[in-house]
Design a protein around this motif. Structure first.
Motif: not given
Ligand code: DHB
Ligand code: FE
Length: 285
Positions: A144-162, A234-240
């Motif tokens: 099951x793919x779950x795509x998280x936007x890490x490309x175009x701001x605004x991005x969801x916060x770390x808290x939201x992704x958790x 800038x791409x390190x935000x893939x940490x989300x």
């Protein structure tokens, strides 16, 4: 009932797909990277997942800047790969599990995550390269793919992704089928592909992330997205995607294995394999 049997974080650099296509696994540049996956594959043989939930980010293959969902969940029987322009071979479609997808979507929407649902979804290197690394014979279970936007701001916060991950973790645990589920997060760790800081890597922050993803994910939620861009590129935000993966592990989590290698292309590549001890205990019982 379904249970989460483990979590795994891995980088997703397109050059890895190229190295696989050319059979460069023993090449001195690539060997320390590919060798990390030998142990991960042995671990997979032990935990025997029947299904995978994969948090990743699309880089412009399925979504472009004109339409960019913050969170999108695949609900298709299969997912096709396509040419992204990296010169990689187009891979065979990956199996999905639409019924499982819809159960996860019901859980997410019930938890007020108003996700985009995709009954067709192209999957890019961030999805297919990790599958190639973990199932080189092409025998990955349905994903099951779950795509998280890490490309175009605004991005969801770390808290939201958790929280997103936790919602999926609860939905998995409430699925009626007996199923062993592996949760994967792809991307990172520190890297920046363009601009004045192109080539930026921050080993110290990466180590902090690996420790906190393992033992204390709440320790990452006070960072803003801007903090992560500053500390990780800038791409390190893939940490989300890794944070969302960790959120889905609701048992007691311990590190099974880790490999960190600088650089693969422009990226500090990392592999982190996590056991969910609640599942371990149930399996042993
Ligand atoms: C690279 C890293 C990525 O995460 C990506 O999506 C594309 C390229 C790189 O290091 O080359
Ligand atoms: Fe990427």
């Amino acid at each position: 009932m379904a249970e989460v049997v483990g979590g795994l974080g891995t980088s997703h650099v397109p050059a890895i797909g190229n190295a696989i296509a050319k059979g460069l696994q023993q090449d001195p540049y690539w060997k320390p990277f590919f060798d990390g996956f030998i142990e991960a594959r042995a671990w997979l043989k032990r935990i025997k997942p029947d299904a995978v939930v994969m948090f990743y980010n699309d880089h412009g293959l399925n979504f472009f800047l004109d339409k960019m969902p913050t969170f999108a969940v695949g609900a298709a029987p299969q997912y096709n790969n396509a040419d992204e322009g990296w010169g990689l071979p187009v891979l065979r479609p990956c199996r999905g599990d639409a019924e499982f997808s819809w159960h996860l979507i019901e859980g997410l929407v019930g938890d007020e995550f108003d996700v985009t649902t995709c009954q067709e979804m192209l999957v890019d290197h961030a999805f297919v390269v990790p599958l190639q690394l973990l199932w080189p014979e092409g025998d990955a279970p349905p994903v099951v793919p779950v795509a998280v936007n890490t490309v175009q701001h605004p991005l969801a916060s770390p808290a939201r992704c958790l929280k997103l991950g936790r919602s999926i973790g609860r939905a998995i645990a409430s699925y009626k089928k007996d199923m062993r589920v592996l949760v994967i997060g792809t991307g990172g760790l520190s890297h920046q592909l363009d601009g004045a800081r192109a080539g930026f890597i921050n080993k110290e922050f990466d180590m902090e992330c690996i420790d906190k993803i393992t033992a204390n994910p709440e320790g990452l939620i006070n960072y803003t997205v801007d903090d992560i861009v500053r500390l990780s590129g800038t791409q390190g935000v893939e940490l989300l995607n890794w944070i969302a993966m960790r959120g889905a592990l609701l048992g007691r989590v311990s590190k099974a294995f880790c490999n960190y290698h600088i650089p693969i292309s422009n990226t500090a590549s990392a592999l982190l394999v996590l056991d969910n001890e609640a599942a371990e205990a149930r399996r042993a019982a």
